[in-house]
Design a protein around this motif. Structure first.
Motif: not given
Length: 169
Positions: A84-101
């Protein structure tokens, strides 16, 4: 499962990003844990850093986190990383998983029960991207911190508030 919070020190103070990264073990409780951590992250951004975070942003962030972590848990074995990141006036939600599809949003179908998660995320997020990694994939969704930030042209002003029931533009 405690988040690792940090501030990026290599940028100007205005551009510093509040950030929290957590590894979720992928068991049945990780979805609720991810929502809880997202709410705590935004509450901290509001109370400790004085950032404006609307109730709508809080709700949409938890919804997006829930949908993305649910999909990661459902389709990929092993742990899930949430950033989770606050960048400018947005919250960025980034999710990583192991499935390449890479996920594909299905055509809208009001009769279909379930499998609307990606449609929901794309509908409420200001930005959305998926990228394949050397192992697995990362999905990033960006949500405005304030209701005023929903206006793409900024016409509603920095202090204007939209009806929280109005769909994002």
């Amino acid at each position: 499962m405690e988040p690792d919070s940090s501030e990026d020190d290599d940028t100007a103070p205005q551009a510093q990003a509040l950030r929290s990264t957590v590894a979720l073990d992928g068991d049945g409780s990780c979805i609720a844990e991810a929502r809880r951590l997202a709410a705590l992250f935004l509450a901290r951004a509001r109370t400790e850093y004085g950032l404006p975070v609307s109730a709508r942003a809080m709700d949409l962030t938890q919804l997006v986190v829930s949908e993305l972590v649910t999909n990661a848990r459902k389709y990929a074995p092993g742990p899930v990383l949430m950033d989770l990141r606050i960048v400018d006036s947005l919250v960025e939600v980034e999710v990583w998983d192991s499935d390449p599809v890479l996920p594909v949003a299905r055509a809208a179908d009001a009769q279909r029960v379930g499998q609307h998660g990606l449609e929901i995320v794309r509908a409420v997020a200001r930005g959305f991207e998926v990228r394949r990694e050397p192992v697995g994939k990362r999905i990033t969704a960006r949500i405005p911190l304030t209701d005023a930030a929903d206006g793409a042209d900024g016409a509603d002003g920095a202090h204007g508030a939209k009806n929280p029931l109005t769909p994002p533009s």
